[in-house]
Design an enzyme around this catalytic site. Sequence first.
Site, PDB file in Angstrom:
ATOM      1  N   ASP A 174       0.867  -1.176   0.000  1.00 46.30           N
ATOM      2  CA  ASP A 174       0.000   0.000   0.000  1.00 46.30           C
ATOM      3  C   ASP A 174       0.902   1.224   0.000  1.00 46.30           C
ATOM      4  O   ASP A 174       1.720   1.409   0.903  1.00 46.30           O
ATOM      5  CB  ASP A 174      -0.878  -0.010   1.267  1.00 46.30           C
TER       6      ASP A 174
ATOM      7  N   ASP B 136      -2.846   4.758  -2.453  1.00 45.62           N
ATOM      8  CA  ASP B 136      -3.881   5.395  -1.653  1.00 45.62           C
ATOM      9  C   ASP B 136      -4.212   6.784  -2.212  1.00 45.62           C
ATOM     10  O   ASP B 136      -3.311   7.557  -2.544  1.00 45.62           O
ATOM     11  CB  ASP B 136      -3.370   5.521  -0.209  1.00 45.62           C
TER      12      ASP B 136
ATOM     13  N   GLU C 145      -6.269   4.071  -5.970  1.00 49.22           N
ATOM     14  CA  GLU C 145      -7.539   4.439  -5.337  1.00 49.22           C
ATOM     15  C   GLU C 145      -7.884   5.834  -5.850  1.00 49.22           C
ATOM     16  O   GLU C 145      -7.163   6.791  -5.586  1.00 49.22           O
ATOM     17  CB  GLU C 145      -7.404   4.454  -3.812  1.00 49.22           C
TER      18      GLU C 145
ATOM     19  N   HIS D  69     -11.118  -2.160   3.583  1.00 43.97           N
ATOM     20  CA  HIS D  69     -10.975  -1.666   4.957  1.00 43.97           C
ATOM     21  C   HIS D  69     -11.739  -0.368   5.204  1.00 43.97           C
ATOM     22  O   HIS D  69     -11.858   0.066   6.353  1.00 43.97           O
ATOM     23  CB  HIS D  69      -9.487  -1.449   5.264  1.00 43.97           C
ATOM     24  N   ASP D  70     -12.238   0.266   4.146  1.00 49.13           N
ATOM     25  CA  ASP D  70     -12.975   1.524   4.284  1.00 49.13           C
ATOM     26  C   ASP D  70     -14.480   1.358   4.085  1.00 49.13           C
ATOM     27  O   ASP D  70     -15.219   2.339   4.132  1.00 49.13           O
ATOM     28  CB  ASP D  70     -12.479   2.546   3.246  1.00 49.13           C
TER      29      ASP D  70
END
Length: 558
Positions: free
Chosen positions: A98, A199, A253, A329-330
């Site tokens: 990540d 990210d 993302e 995870h979000d």
Amino acid sequence: MNKAWWKEAVVYQIYPRSFMDSNGDGIGDLNGITEKLEYLKELGIDVIWLSPVYQSPNDDNGYDISDYQAIMEEFGTMEDYDRMLARAHELGIKIMMDLVVNHTSDEHAWFVESRKSVDNPYRDFYIWRKGKDGKEPNNWGSCFSGSAWKYDPQTDMYFLHLFSKKQPDLNWDNPKVRDQVFEMMNWWCEKGIDGFRMDVISLISKPEGLPDGIPGETGYADSGCANGPHVHEYLKEMNRKVLSHYDLITVGEASGVTLEEAKKYANADGSELNMVFQFEHTGGGPEADNHYGKWDSHKMPLPVWKKILSRWQTGLEGKAWNSLFLSNHDQPRSVSWFGNDSEQYREISAKMLGTCLHMMQGTPYVYQGEELGMCNAYFDQLEDYRDIESLNAYKELTETCGVSHEEMMGYLKRISRDNARTPMQWDDSANAGFTTGTPWIKVNSNYPKVNAKQEISDPDSVFSYYKKLIRLRHENEIIVYGDYKLLAPEDEALFIYTRMLGTQRLMVLCNFTEKEVSIPAEVTEQIPADAKLLIGNYSKQKEEMLQAYEARVYAYHL
């Protein structure tokens, strides 16, 4: 047909803090991941996307990085990391890191220097501005509530933070910042990693002049940073200086991404990234009466959801590549948000959702526990929540927007990020086998019934079903590369589509309701008598009917 290994792969996301604790401190760690790699090999996945494991003060659970080339002490050491990477590679599993480079932690050495003085060599690594009329430089709001600016008395200026106050945004317009980021990325690639999930990468290029936006309910405006003026230029430079030198999987993302922008980020010429995460299908949709952003959003009607997913399927075909996900995870747990997590329907709807997603064109992402049908935690106490976004939203909405405690708790139960962050449910022993200590966040109370140990040995479990879905993708080119076509677009209960490759066809039928629903005649007419049932989540099918949350995939030739 433009083939690539990452198009044929299935990715599994690990949130390290909640995956497996090897030393009893209540926090998942790298040795815990190494211990469970055989489990992932059994599931059949190809790539692990590892949420951040870098050194971090943990204001946003590792997405605030203070050293990109060190491991968070709670997770272990760089030696532990190297051992995990080597073992994963032995098992044929790749590791995708990540990459969080829109911002750093305010404890990163660059920022520590940057805030010392206006003429510090690192000052321009971040975005500093003088106040305006004794207030913030503009009216932008942080994604985590409040203003996106923090005053720093040391130099009487403000710095920009689109997320937490402890996550100052990097200034990507400074070529020295880009060089430092690319040098760090090359360091990880030389170590032998296999890719990057980037990210909020769509936010790295800020609008010229940082203009005010239109204020929303909370008085703050959206920053308008998504898909900024130089984002593609900077990603092309990243590709030239780093990505093109290795055989990597890359996914950005990209909040706020449009279909047209996605064709640039993930273009077939390979000059930027392999694919992006877009969020149109996870949001509340334009018809939801969601004054408070994501918090009071509702599931959108199925025809709208189908239209969104289908637009991305057909819009990128031959031009770019899709990433397929319902969970991360979000997001809340997919079976709780898109399916039905009641005892009666949890397993069957989890299998249906998996079928609907994995039969589409794109690279599927499985979030840890999704393969078990793990669901929302439904915490009753505010004290049980750990997520900075959830806690900040509770404070802002109850104190400034008049939302009641009960109403806000309802929002958190439904959509808080902590629903995805409860510990992985390994077995029915204390703390679901996740830790021998006290877990950093409560374990979902349903772990005695929903856990990996029980599901691995059950041929009818959600785990066994996911294993089959993954195997089918590896064995059938049509699932990876076939064209997509939506059928019965206005049907409010059924999601039906075909995949086409040469003379091969797949017919995918999914019932999103707990009612029995007739399959439209124009669909049944297309399925020949000798069609083979490739996979289904019921042992017995009813002719021309789909049972509650039923999924079927037929394979045939024209």
